[in-house]
Design an enzyme around this catalytic site. Structure first.
Site, PDB file in Angstrom:
ATOM      1  N   VAL A 161       0.836  -1.248   0.023  1.00  0.00           N
ATOM      2  CA  VAL A 161       0.096   0.060  -0.004  1.00  0.00           C
ATOM      3  C   VAL A 161       0.971   1.224   0.057  1.00  0.00           C
ATOM      4  CG1 VAL A 161      -1.734   1.358   1.460  1.00  0.00           C
ATOM      5  CG2 VAL A 161      -1.863  -1.045   1.018  1.00  0.00           C
TER       6      VAL A 161
ATOM      7  N   ARG B  87       1.012 -14.409   1.426  1.00  0.00           N
ATOM      8  CA  ARG B  87       0.211 -14.282   2.729  1.00  0.00           C
ATOM      9  C   ARG B  87      -1.020 -15.061   2.791  1.00  0.00           C
ATOM     10  NH1 ARG B  87       1.126  -7.789   3.801  1.00  0.00           N
ATOM     11  NH2 ARG B  87       0.911  -7.775   1.575  1.00  0.00           N
TER      12      ARG B  87
ATOM     13  N   GLY C  30      -6.961 -15.973  -0.166  1.00  0.00           N
ATOM     14  CA  GLY C  30      -6.053 -15.598   0.602  1.00  0.00           C
ATOM     15  C   GLY C  30      -5.298 -14.086   0.752  1.00  0.00           C
TER      16      GLY C  30
ATOM     17  N   LEU D 138      -7.355  -1.369  -2.954  1.00  0.00           N
ATOM     18  CA  LEU D 138      -6.228  -1.593  -3.999  1.00  0.00           C
ATOM     19  C   LEU D 138      -6.290  -3.129  -3.989  1.00  0.00           C
ATOM     20  CD1 LEU D 138      -3.065   0.560  -3.149  1.00  0.00           C
ATOM     21  CD2 LEU D 138      -5.062   1.107  -4.711  1.00  0.00           C
TER      22      LEU D 138
ATOM     23  N   TYR E 192     -16.107 -16.953  -8.968  1.00  0.00           N
ATOM     24  CA  TYR E 192     -15.393 -18.028  -9.516  1.00  0.00           C
ATOM     25  C   TYR E 192     -15.103 -18.882  -8.225  1.00  0.00           C
ATOM     26  CZ  TYR E 192     -14.794 -15.946 -14.056  1.00  0.00           C
ATOM     27  OH  TYR E 192     -15.141 -15.267 -15.326  1.00  0.00           O
ATOM     28  N   ALA E 193     -15.509 -20.228  -8.565  1.00  0.00           N
ATOM     29  CA  ALA E 193     -15.357 -21.250  -7.381  1.00  0.00           C
ATOM     30  C   ALA E 193     -13.732 -21.517  -7.592  1.00  0.00           C
ATOM     31  CB  ALA E 193     -16.035 -22.378  -7.594  1.00  0.00           C
TER      32      ALA E 193
ATOM     33  N   CYS F  38      -5.297  -9.009   2.937  1.00  0.00           N
ATOM     34  CA  CYS F  38      -6.456  -8.339   3.225  1.00  0.00           C
ATOM     35  C   CYS F  38      -7.570  -9.141   3.598  1.00  0.00           C
ATOM     36  CB  CYS F  38      -6.944  -7.323   1.973  1.00  0.00           C
ATOM     37  SG  CYS F  38      -5.752  -6.148   1.600  1.00  0.00           S
TER      38      CYS F  38
ATOM     39  N   ASN G 228     -14.428  -5.673   2.069  1.00  0.00           N
ATOM     40  CA  ASN G 228     -13.590  -6.969   1.986  1.00  0.00           C
ATOM     41  C   ASN G 228     -14.318  -8.022   2.597  1.00  0.00           C
ATOM     42  OD1 ASN G 228     -11.469  -5.645   0.734  1.00  0.00           O
ATOM     43  ND2 ASN G 228     -10.058  -5.578   2.700  1.00  0.00           N
TER      44      ASN G 228
END
Length: 449
Positions: free
Chosen positions: A19, A340, A269, A162, A263-264, A272, A220
């Protein structure tokens, strides 16, 4: 302070992660003088020499141009940056604590350092994703740490939206800019700051600080919920014989639902979604409210990230000990080196625990994966090197170069012609024609004629 006068104001960005570095570089590209602050002396020196510490498409070009023309500078001296800047962006990590809460130690630590440094009116701007009420905490800390007589400041919440992989475009052409402040003067300055980015007519949304902080988490959490809902539909499809791809098109055509994030796959991950869903759930608990949907999202995603392990185990005779698994894709999504909370990492951890050997390839995320797994796994030079001598292949990230491989070479390299696709990149009928045992998420494998 209108028009070109704003370009004379220096912007300080504290923190040079995804960021912070994108924020600083994009402000510099728009003509502002920017100084990025980081405590890592080696990292700062490398950036001064032109090294970009993250992989983000389009960032290198802007970084080089603005570093060379002097608009983008780097320092380890916070005090110097604060003294010269009117706008001070806090772009610091807020990792999840053991209880799921956002760790504010970095944000508050820098805030306490800034307090005694105030020499004239400043805007301290939270760009980090922070819990509701953080703006109040920052304001109180600044006052306690030495607000000088006659010198004022304002604290603004300005959450980022973002998407890694397209972060530069998202910053330069934002769908919306959210500014949280109860102060009219601070709001006007922020509008002027962002005015060059919204000439296409997209809105700058003004609201109070707490609403701005909540907006980030709500966005999110909703997207994570949408992904998770579709993964649950996919899991049910596998049991009833339906095709999740057809269902995605069927419901995505409804304007109330939309086509994105349907989309499956093997879960979400990244930096965020996982921590923000946890943090919002923790905030709910703090205020005595059980956010049941988020509890379900967290539980389902934990399981979904490991959705390929069981079918691989079954195909290989009920045990993974002694087996060698090839993995294509390590980053949590394509066009980033960020691992991450990556689904591939969750799966690899389980494979290791069950005694499997793992050989991996990713176009960008090898080094970031080495920092996590070290020599516990093997690292391949390319996608074909990854499958050489392995029992089966698992696909975990939707990189373009994985979409049209030489399947004859892959089949000849594997001990068993089996592909476990966690991102639904390939057509089941085509994989059957090629002679592969093929397992995807929520899509039926063609039956024998």
């Amino acid at each position: 302070m209108q028009g070109n006068d704003m370009r004379n104001q220096t912007i300080a960005v504290v923190g040079t992660g995804y960021v912070g570095l994108v924020t600083g570089t994009c402000f510099a590209e728009m003509g502002y003088a920017v100084v990025c602050v980081d405590i890592d002396e080696k990292k700062v020196e490398k950036m001064r020499q032109g090294f970009v510490p993250i992989f983000e498409p389009g960032l290198k070009v802007l970084f080089d141009r603005n570093r060379k023309n002097g608009r983008l500078k780097f320092t380890t001296h916070l005090g110097e940056a604060v003294e010269k800047s009117k706008f001070i962006f806090l772009a610091l990590p807020t990792p999840p604590g053991e209880d799921g809460s956002a760790d504010l130690s970095y944000v508050m630590g820098v805030t306490r350092q800034i307090g005694p440094m105030l020499n004239e009116y400043k805007l301290i701007i939270n760009k980090s994703t922070v819990p509701v009420g953080t703006a109040d905490l920052v304001r109180e800390a600044l006052e306690q740490q030495g607000k000088r007589a006659g010198i004022d400041f304002d604290v603004v919440s300005n959450p980022e939206f973002l998407r890694e992989g397209v972060a530069v475009d998202d910053f330069m052409k934002p769908e919306r800019v959210v500014i949280g402040t109860s102060n009219t003067h601070a709001g006007d300055l922020m509008k002027q700051l962002y005015e060059p980015f919204v000439r296409n007519g997209n809105p700058i949304l003004m609201m109070d600080e707490r609403s701005a902080e909540m907006t980030k988490y709500a966005a999110n959490a909703f997207l994570a919920t949408k992904i998770t809902f579709m993964n649950e539909i996919a899991n049910l499809c596998e049991r009833v014989g339906a095709n999740v791809d057809a269902i995605r098109v069927g419901i995505g055509s409804d304007s109330r639902i939309g086509k994105q994030f349907l989309y499956a796959g093997i879960g979400y991950g990244g930096s965020c979604f996982p921590k923000d869903v946890q943090a919002l759930a923790h905030t709910s608990e703090e205020y005595g409210y059980q956010f049941k949907i988020l509890d379900a999202v967290l539980a389902v995603n934990h399981t979904q990230q490991r959705a390929l392990v069981a079918p691989m185990r079954t195909y290989l005779g009920g045990r993974l000990i002694g087996k060698k698994i090839a993995v294509w894709g390590l980053a949590f999504k394509a066009n980033t080196d960020d691992v991450r909370e990556a689904s591939a990492h969750a799966m690899i951890s389980d494979l290791i625990k069950e005694g499997a050997t793992v050989r991996v390839f990713d176009p960008e995320a090898i080094e970031t994966t080495k920092a996590v797994f070290g020599n516990q796994i093997e690292y391949a030079a390319d996608l074909y090197d990854a499958v050489a001598g392995c029992d089966v292949l698992a696909v975990c990230t939707e990189w373009n170069e994985f979409r049209k491989p030489d399947w004859d070479m892959v089949r000849d390299s594997l001990k068993f012609p089996a592909v476990f696709d966690g991102r639904n990149l390939y057509a089941p009928s085509h994989m059957k024609e090629l002679g592969f045992h093929y397992h995807s998420i929520g899509r039926p494998y063609p039956k024998e004629a």
